[in-house]
Structures are given as C-alpha cells and as structure tokens.
Design an enzyme around this catalytic site. Structure first.
Site, short mmCIF file in Angstrom:
data_model
loop_
_atom_site.label_atom_id
_atom_site.label_comp_id
_atom_site.label_asym_id
_atom_site.label_seq_id
_atom_site.Cartn_x
_atom_site.Cartn_y
_atom_site.Cartn_z
N HIS A 1 0.80 -1.23 0.00
CA HIS A 1 0.00 0.00 0.00
C HIS A 1 0.83 1.27 0.00
O HIS A 1 0.33 2.32 0.37
CB HIS A 1 -0.90 0.02 1.24
CG HIS A 1 -1.99 -1.00 1.19
ND1 HIS A 1 -3.29 -0.70 0.92
CD2 HIS A 1 -1.95 -2.34 1.33
CE1 HIS A 1 -4.02 -1.80 0.92
NE2 HIS A 1 -3.22 -2.81 1.17
N LYS B 1 -8.24 13.85 5.07
CA LYS B 1 -7.35 12.69 4.98
C LYS B 1 -6.26 12.83 6.04
O LYS B 1 -6.16 13.87 6.70
CB LYS B 1 -6.74 12.54 3.58
CG LYS B 1 -6.11 13.79 3.05
CD LYS B 1 -5.68 13.60 1.59
CE LYS B 1 -6.86 13.61 0.66
NZ LYS B 1 -6.99 12.45 -0.16
N ARG B 2 -5.49 11.79 6.21
CA ARG B 2 -4.38 11.83 7.16
C ARG B 2 -3.47 13.02 6.86
O ARG B 2 -3.16 13.29 5.69
CB ARG B 2 -3.60 10.52 7.06
CG ARG B 2 -2.36 10.41 7.90
CD ARG B 2 -1.87 8.97 7.92
NE ARG B 2 -1.69 8.44 6.59
CZ ARG B 2 -0.51 8.42 5.94
NH1 ARG B 2 0.55 8.92 6.51
NH2 ARG B 2 -0.42 7.88 4.74
N LYS C 1 0.64 14.67 1.23
CA LYS C 1 -0.79 14.88 0.90
C LYS C 1 -1.11 16.37 0.73
O LYS C 1 -2.18 16.73 0.27
CB LYS C 1 -1.68 14.24 1.95
CG LYS C 1 -1.59 12.71 1.92
CD LYS C 1 -2.55 12.07 2.89
CE LYS C 1 -2.45 10.54 2.82
NZ LYS C 1 -2.97 9.97 1.57
N THR D 1 -7.61 6.45 -2.13
CA THR D 1 -8.92 5.78 -2.17
C THR D 1 -10.08 6.70 -1.81
O THR D 1 -11.20 6.46 -2.22
CB THR D 1 -8.92 4.60 -1.19
OG1 THR D 1 -8.68 5.09 0.13
CG2 THR D 1 -7.84 3.61 -1.55
N LYS E 1 -14.98 7.66 -3.00
CA LYS E 1 -16.23 7.91 -2.28
C LYS E 1 -16.82 9.26 -2.64
O LYS E 1 -18.03 9.41 -2.80
CB LYS E 1 -15.99 7.82 -0.77
CG LYS E 1 -15.89 6.40 -0.22
CD LYS E 1 -15.93 6.42 1.29
CE LYS E 1 -16.03 5.01 1.86
NZ LYS E 1 -14.82 4.24 1.73
#
Length: 992
Positions: free
Chosen positions: A556, A729-730, A735, A840, A844
């Site tokens: 991952h 998100k984290r 990111k 991911t 959604k």
C-alpha cells in the site's frame, strides 16, 4: 387483535403465519408442515403418532429398499395413493432436517398435503404426500428424479450434531460428546421432538416481533426496565436484536462452508476501519424500514439511536478502509472467507484540538461494550516469544526446537459480517491478548500477587493500542510483538481448521489461500514455514512449495518510509527461530538469483531480504514479494493497478440515502447497488433539467446536515450558497494540506485587497479540512496549528464575511465522513505526483457526485479515464512529464507563492517563531513535495472551479457524470478479479 388460528396438527398451539421466503426479509425456517384440511402451516415438529390423511403414507417406507450403510435415502411412489405422490425419506435424526425437506418442496413449487414420521433406531422415516401447485399428482418421471436428487443433496447438507468437536491444539473448542448410545428410543424421540419444536423458525421481522425482541433485550440483556430506558440503552437493545438475526445467517453460512469444504480465503490485516455496524447491518439484512417502524411505535427514532454508536477504532486511513470494503464485498459475493485482525482496546487515538493544537487522548471505544462481538473464551492459542533455539537429532535427522521465554494467550472475538442481498454472513475474528494461566498460577502459588498483576498488564498491552509509538526500542519491540501475536494466533487457527478435515498437507494450497494486506502480517509467511517444518515435520522443499502456492500480497505504499524494516537484533531476541528461517529464505533466494543475473551486486543488494547498513534489518516487503505467488503492488504507473478500485457500493446506501433513492428512480431499478455497471445509465439523463433540479435539491439537504454538524462541532456558521471545498485525509506533507492552506491565504489576501464591487463577484467558499497527525509527526501538527491560525483570522474578519470560511473538523472518522462526503461540492486530492499509492478517498467523493480537484496521481489516473479530464480540475504535472518526480523540486516559484509564505513567516497569522521551520521547508531545494512548483497550477484549477460553480447547469451535469463513472471502482469488481486470478476461490452461496 384477533386471536391466532389454532393448528389442527398440534391442538393448543397457534398456527404460524404463512411461510414467505424473500430476500433479505426472512420470517421462518426449518419445519413448515401442514395438511390439506387446515390450509395453515404448523410451526413445529410433527409427532410420530400423527396419522396422515392418507393411510398408505406411513407404510410406503416399508416397501422401499434402504441403503445398508446407514446413508440417507429418498424414494417416491404413485401407486395406490389417491391424488398425491409419496416421497419416503430415511435419514439420521438431525436438528433442522424437517425444515430443510419442506423448504425444498416449497422452492420447487410443490404442496405438502400431509406427512407422517416414524422412528427406526437413530433414523427418521418420513413420508410426505405432495402435489403440484395445481393439486395434482406428479407423473413425470424425469421431474420426480430431479426432485429426489434435490432432496438428497439438501439432506446431506444438514450438519450432524451427534459428534463432538475436536479439541484445538489442546486448548478450547471443547464440546460435550453425544450420549445417544446410552439413551432409550423414547428418550431420543422426546428430545428430538422438543428440539425441533424449539429450533424450527427464523426470527420474524415484522414490526411487532421486532418490538418484542428489542424490549426483551432491554430487560434481559441490558437489564433495564422496559418501562424506563434511555436512548443509549435502546440502542444497545436494538443492536443485540439485529445481532441475533446476523447470527442466524452466520451459523447457516459456516455450516454450509463446512459441508461444501471449498477453498477458503484467509484475509490478514492489522487494520479494519469498520465504522458503525448498526446501519450497515440492517441495510444488508434488508430490514431497516421494519426497524424504523418498530422503534417509532415505541417512541424512538431510528436515526437518533444509530447516532449512539461509536466508531470501532480498529484502523486508520486507506489501508483500513480497503480491508473493511473488501470484507463487505467478500460477504456480498458469497466467497468462503475468514478475516483476521487485532481487537485493539484503545484504537489509534482520539484527536482533541485545544487552542489550535492537536492533543491525543485514548479512544475508549470499548468502555460501553461492543454489542456486535462474540467473545470465544474457549478459542485461545498460546503465542511464544523470546527464548532459545536448539538443534537436535532423531534417527540421523536434524531438527530445530524453539523453547520460548514468554508465553501469552490469544483469545478470539468474532464479528459477523453480513453480505448485501444474500444469506451469507462471514466472520471477522479479532484476537485479544491475555496472560498465560500458567504464569498467573505460579505467581499466586508463591504469593507473588504483584508479579501476577504485572504479567497480566504486560500481556494485555500487546493488543491495547493500534500502532504504538515505535521511535524507541521498547516501542519497536511492542509493535513487532503485536504483529507476531496476531499472525501466530491466526495461523494456528487456520491450520487447526484445515486439520479438522484433512490429514495431508499436499492439499493445503488447494484449500487455503492467504491474503496479506500490506507488510504488517508478512510474518505469517515465516510462521507457516516454521509450523510445517518444526511441528508438522515436512522437509524444506515441500514446505516452501506449499507456502509459495498459498500466499498473495498487496502493498500500500510507494514511499520509502512506508516500507517496513525490522532490525535483526530485535528479531533475534524476540523471534529467534523466525530470524533463522528468514536467513535461510534469503540465502536460497540469493543463490538462485545469482544463477539468473550473475554477479550484479548492486541489484542483488537491492533485492535481498537482508539490508546491510548501520542497523542491519529485514526488508519485510522483499520477503513478502519473494514468498508470494501473486503481488498486487503499487508503482508509478498507477492505472495498471487493480488495487485502486476499492470503495464498497453499499456505503452510499448508508451515508447518502437521498441520492441513492434518486439514482434508483432515474435508473428504474435498485439493481445498481449490486451491479455497478448500471450506474452508467445516468449519463443519458445528465442534461435533463428535472434530474438536475432533484440532484441539486438532494445536495442542498446533505449540505444542511453538514452545516449543522460544523456549527455543533466548531461553532462556525456557514452559508449553504457557498461552495463546500473539502480535503479530509491523514495529515502528511506529501498529501499537501499545506498547499491547500496557502491557497486559502491567497484567496483571503485577494478578497482583502478588492473593492466592494469586486467582492460581489467572488464565489463564496467554505474550506473544510480534517484529519489526524501521527503523535510524533511535528510538521503535520504544525500544519494543523496553521490551519487554525488562518481560520481564526479569516472567520473573524468582517470584511470577508461569508465569502470565505475556514473549518477544521476535529477527530475525523468514518461516521463523520458519512456527513462530510455527501455534503461536499468539491474535494481536493493534491498529493505530490509519484507519492500517492492509491488515493482511495477520492472514489467515495466521486460516487456521491462531488467534483474532484486533483493531481494526476494514484487512482485519479483511472478516474480521468472513466469520467474524462473535462469533468474534473487537474493540478500540476503528470508523472510521465516529470521524470525527476520524488527527487528534487523544479526551479522557480511564482510571486504569489512567495507572498503567501512571507505572510506566514512575518507573523500575519501569529505564532511567528512556531511556523518558521514550516516556512523554511518551502524554500528552494528544501521544497521536496513541490508546493512552490505546483502553486500556480493549483490556483488556476481553483479559478476554473469558481467559474464552473456559478454555471449551475454545467456543475450539476459534471456531478451526475462523476457518479455515473464511479462504477469501475467498486470493491465488488476488484474482489471478483482477485478471487479468479490471485486466490483461486469460488462463491459458496448459502442456500435459503
């Protein structure tokens, strides 16, 4: 209310309601027998002395030849029987057999006109008089033979309860053996009648039955008066009522798996981000509306009770979401699967924001119990640590013996996972650490009570917290203990289950498939090798062949920091035998590699399991790749990866029921919930003004829910007319939440420097950020503080007002996501190109009709292929355009970037000294994640989003097309591909 009719077959007992089998709302099971005169079903066991309407029924069995080996037989006859066909069945006395037989007749469209039952020792002899649906005899011999075969197949599927279970490794799973041989025929008959009478029906799902079950649980499970209980107690009773129905399916599913003995998948993951179970369970069972009605009549709202449930703190981020989605899909698609994980007592941590700073608190998610889990205290395994390895010999053969220095018990907690639109419910088994009883006993016997308590605490620490801080040696040791504890217990359980049925390990790869989710469970490879060699006495060659055929691996991460390495010294101390096996694997692999590539030492060093360096370590990713037959990895060419397709379609039913209903209305079916390809049908309606109006109305309702939550959790009031711009998100540098915050500062600075007439042209924004920073990740914590500092400045500036609001949502989790994602207009996925393994979360948002502002990285590449680049807003360079991606930043940054960084550095938002190091990381060659290089492109994408947002028709059309293109990313599709190409498993659907 009218009294229930009395059954002529069992005077004094009321008749059951008509037997209706539908999916997934099930009402009764097992025995449903009636005669032609009553036309009512008898919900119970028919006594052996009940005389059938047809006198020949009980004698027909005597004219039939039965198998001499005691197996079940089925015969049929039409002679001398007026108006019906007799099926005579001889089978061993088993619980549920009558129900199975009558269920077969019903499924085949036949009517049971009468029946009789006799006993012959341990056997039933049952005669059923049946007719076709129009009341006639069955004359067609081919059809009769087909019915006979269906009955035989169904009867053989009923589990024989006479035999006790085998003890598992000397620990647990002990069941009392049958004593039927000591009982008289009369005692067995009476016991069988009672058991059939008590066990013949599924729990009913009508509102009145549900109400009774809930109130029973209030009084007998929660131990509260049914006349005085609050919302939380009502939630507990409701959850236990739902769990009862899950357990029915769960038991039937595993009995079916046991009978069919298919190849099973064992899914190993240290994380499962399951979220809340109640809503998912009632939707998958198909009884949400029934429960809502039942609760309404009791004076409760289903939605209010559902909010009482906390998130199961068993994971964090994309890895955990993947695991949860895949388990849901595996159940829905009827695959024979067991999931394995750890039952963390405190989970990751609960994020608390104080004065803009993140503080971590334990997440006491189990403080009020977990109504969904079943504690299996009888299922426990000893897990060994430390000690020494000795070499011994027997008959000239050398072997290794590991004598542990510490032993801990792993106790199982089972969690049923229901499929959607199917009867199957699979199991997620989580392990909790308990002290070994042997050491407790020794301490108590010697009066050392303190040592007993210390040993207990030391053991239980293993499963206390998800991801202990591993910056210290003790932290690294605890994390490794955690991984091996989970792996050892799971492998023992899997091998025990295999040996219950099979005695030849040559069959192991044909019956067992291991899926390793990231490197955390990769010790399972070495553990299986150890068990096969040291305990099952297989030679290395055979054990190696079995392991390589059994394991598949999914990684991952593409970041070096995410590739797990374990120091050799730590392994040698904690798991000495496993380190020896790892060295053996590496030696054989290196020798084989040398024969293939020669003396290319640079390549050999990169591919070796052992990393030489300042700290000699084992590369767990290399180990997993070498020992697995299939690797679903991640690379810089992300669009080739199956792994990126991983949201579960049922999530939208739980989180966005309004949009779900709207999609079903316009597609004319709910079948899209399972058949994701049907979503593409929305494309032909995307420009329809009626659909667009309904689509916008649904989005507005979801934005109202989110706005209420924002005001409740942060105190900030936001305008529904604004664009809800979300990044959740984290928190991590790659990111690039910092890029988002710098963009917000630029927008704020522009608004401040506008005149009033220009401000009227500004598209209002609500910028929403959420996520947790790892406790030891100081840069990420500073990003969170900067977000709050900017929010304080912007939200309190009267010149700006509703044109710009900044919100940080604390303690973001699955439950909060169910509010945030449906209410979002725009979602940002702006990781530095080449660093995002999958991304991911974007899927959604896509499914919920949210437009994406994203870099061409991770899953975005495939999303572009599905919805078109014209339906999203791209940021930065593409991977193939930036060959130095991940190395050094591109030279030169915009003047806008320099200005916003200087505003932070100069203390415009306060905390000047605190943010200095953050600003330093953005200068010149320190800007590793390319915020400066991509800032201009980022601003351009944001400006494009503003222009489209004011064109409501275009924005809505793009939103509809986003949902229409999301079908490719269903976890159902991914699981079907994995099952076929990696695991070699097939569906094993539990019959209704």
């Amino acid at each position: 209310m009218a009294a229930a009719p009395v059954s002529p077959l069992a005077p004094g007992l009321p008749c059951a309601q008509p037997y209706i089998r539908s999916t997934p709302n099930l009402s009764h099971r097992r025995s449903v027998l009636f005669n032609s005169e009553s036309k009512h079903f008898n919900h119970g066991f028919i006594s052996h002395n009940v005389i059938s309407k047809h006198p020949r029924a009980s004698t027909a069995s005597r004219d039939t030849d039965f198998a001499s080996d005691g197996s079940s037989t089925v015969a049929f006859a039409n002679d001398d029987v007026a108006g019906s066909t007799v099926f005579v069945i001889r089978a061993r006395n088993r619980i549920g057999l009558l129900g199975v037989i009558t269920r077969v007749f019903k499924v085949l469209g036949l009517t049971v006109q009468g029946a009789s039952v006799e006993f012959e020792g341990d056997f039933f002899v049952k005669s059923f008089h049946v007719t076709s649906s129009d009341g006639k005899k069955l004359e067609d011999v081919e059809n009769l033979e087909r019915i006979r075969k269906s009955l035989i197949e169904a009867i053989d599927g009923v589990g024989d309860t006479s035999a006790g279970l085998i003890q598992a490794s000397g620990r647990g799973l002990v069941v009392k053996k049958s004593v039927s041989g000591l009982e008289s025929l009369g005692e067995r008959r009476a016991k069988a009648e009672k058991m059939f009478g008590l066990m013949d029906g599924f729990l009913k799902n009508d509102p009145m039955s549900l109400q009774k079950d809930i109130l029973d649980h209030v009084e007998y499970t929660v131990a509260r008066s049914r006349f005085n209980f609050d919302d939380f107690e009502a939630f507990q009773a409701l959850s236990h009522s739902v769990r009862d129905r899950l357990i029915e399916r769960w038991h039937d599913t595993h009995q079916h798996f046991k009978k069919q003995d298919p190849k099973r998948l064992y899914f190993l993951s240290l994380e499962f981000l399951m979220g809340r179970s109640l809503s998912n369970s009632v939707i998958n069972l198909g009884i949400r509306d029934e429960y809502a009605e039942a609760l309404s009549q009791l004076g409760f709202e289903y939605e209010v009770l559902a909010e009482q449930e906390g998130d199961a703190a068993l994971g964090n981020g994309g890895l955990a979401r993947l695991s949860a989605c895949q388990m849901d899909s595996l159940a829905t698609l009827d695959y024979p699967v067991w999931g394995y994980g750890l039952r963390y007592q405190y989970g990751l941590f609960r994020q608390v924001i104080v004065d803009g700073y993140q503080h971590e608190q334990p997440d006491y998610w189990l403080n009020f119990g977990n109504p969904w889990e079943i504690e299996r205290i009888q299922v426990s395994y000893s897990v060994k640590f430390y000690g020494m390895v000795e070499e011994k010999a027997s008959n000239g053969v050398k072997y290794k013996v590991w004598t542990p220095g510490e032993t801990v018990e792993a106790v199982a907690y089972d969690n049923p996972i229901p499929g959607y639109g199917t009867r199957n419910a699979i199991n997620l088994r989580l392990w909790a650490a308990k002290p070994s009883g042997q050491y407790d006993l020794e301490s108590y016997n010697t009066g050392d009570y303190i040592n007993a308590i210390v040993n207990r605490q030391k053991a239980e620490t293993i499963s206390y917290v998800l991801y202990p801080d591993d910056r210290s040696y003790q932290g690294k040791e605890l994390r490794l203990k955690q991984q091996y504890f989970f792996v050892s217990a799971s492998v023992q359980d899997i091998i025990r289950r295999f040996k219950d049925v099979h005695d030849n390990f040559d069959e192991f790869p044909d019956k067992v498939a291991f899926q390793i989710n990231d490197t955390h469970p990769s010790l399972a490879i070495v553990e299986v090798l150890r068990v096969l060699i040291d305990e099952e006495c297989l030679d290395w060659g055979k054990a190696w062949e079995i392991v390589c055929r059994a394991f598949s691996f999914t990684t991952h991460t593409v970041n070096t920091e995410g590739l797990e390495k374990i120091p050799v010294d730590l392994l040698g101390s904690l798991l000495p035998r496993h380190l020896q096996i790892m060295y053996d694997i590496n030696h054989r692999f290196m020798e084989d590699l040398k024969r293939k590539i020669g003396q290319d030492y640079s390549r050999l060093e990169r591919m070796s399991i052992v990393e030489e360096g300042i700290v000699k370590s084992i590369r767990m990713a290399n180990l997993s790749i070498i020992c697995s037959h299939t690797v679903n990895g991640v690379s810089r060419v992300h669009f080739e990866l199956l792994k990126t397709r991983l949201f579960k379609r049922r999530w939208i039913v739980v989180s966005n029921p309004g949009l779900c209903s709207l999609i079903s209305k316009w597609l004319g079916t709910e079948a899209w919930i399972r058949n994701v390809d049907l979503l593409a049908g929305l494309r032909e309606h995307a420009s329809n003004p009626v659909l667009q109006q309904e689509w916008r109305m649904t989005k507005t309702i979801n934005k109202m829910r989110l706005a209420d939550y924002i005001e409740t959790s942060t105190g900030v009031k936001v305008s529904l007319d604004a664009m809800f711009d979300v990044q959740v998100k984290r928190i991590h540098e790659y990111k690039r939440q910092l890029l988002n915050i710098l963009g917000i500062i630029y927008r704020y600075d522009c608004i401040k420097n506008m005149n009033k007439s220009d401000r009227k042209k500004v598209v209002p924004r609500v910028c929403i950020i959420g996520g947790k920073a790892a406790p030891g990740y100081e840069v990420a914590k500073k990003i969170i503080k900067l977000c709050h500092a900017v929010a304080d400045k912007v939200n309190n500036d009267d010149d700006v007002g509703d044109l710009l609001k900044v919100v940080f949502i604390p303690d973001y989790n699955v439950s909060v996501a169910e509010l945030v994602i449906p209410g979002s207009d725009l979602s940002q996925h702006i990781s530095t190109v080449g660093h995002e393994a999958s991304g991911t979360g974007s899927m959604k948002f896509l499914m919920n009709g949210c437009l994406l502002l994203a870099t061409a990285d991770g899953s975005t590449v495939e999303i572009i292929e599905e919805i078109g680049v014209e339906n999203m807003f791209l940021v930065g360079t593409k991977l193939h355009e930036d060959p130095q991606s991940g190395d050094k930043p591109a030279p030169g940054v915009s003047i806008q970037f320099i200005r916003v960084v200087s505003m932070v550095r100069n203390g415009y938002f306060g905390f000047k000294e605190y943010f200095n190091s953050l600003c330093d990381s953005l200068e010149d060659d320190k800007d590793f994640y390319k915020l400066g290089a991509d800032f201009s492109s980022y601003l351009e994408a944001q400006a494009m989003a503003d222009r489209v947002f004011v064109n409501k028709e275009k924005w809505t059309c793009m939103s509809i097309l986003s949902t229409a293109g999301s079908g490719k990313f269903s976890s159902d599709r991914t699981i079907e591909e994995y099952a076929k190409h990696a695991w070699g498993i097939e569906p094993c659907k539990c019959p209704f």
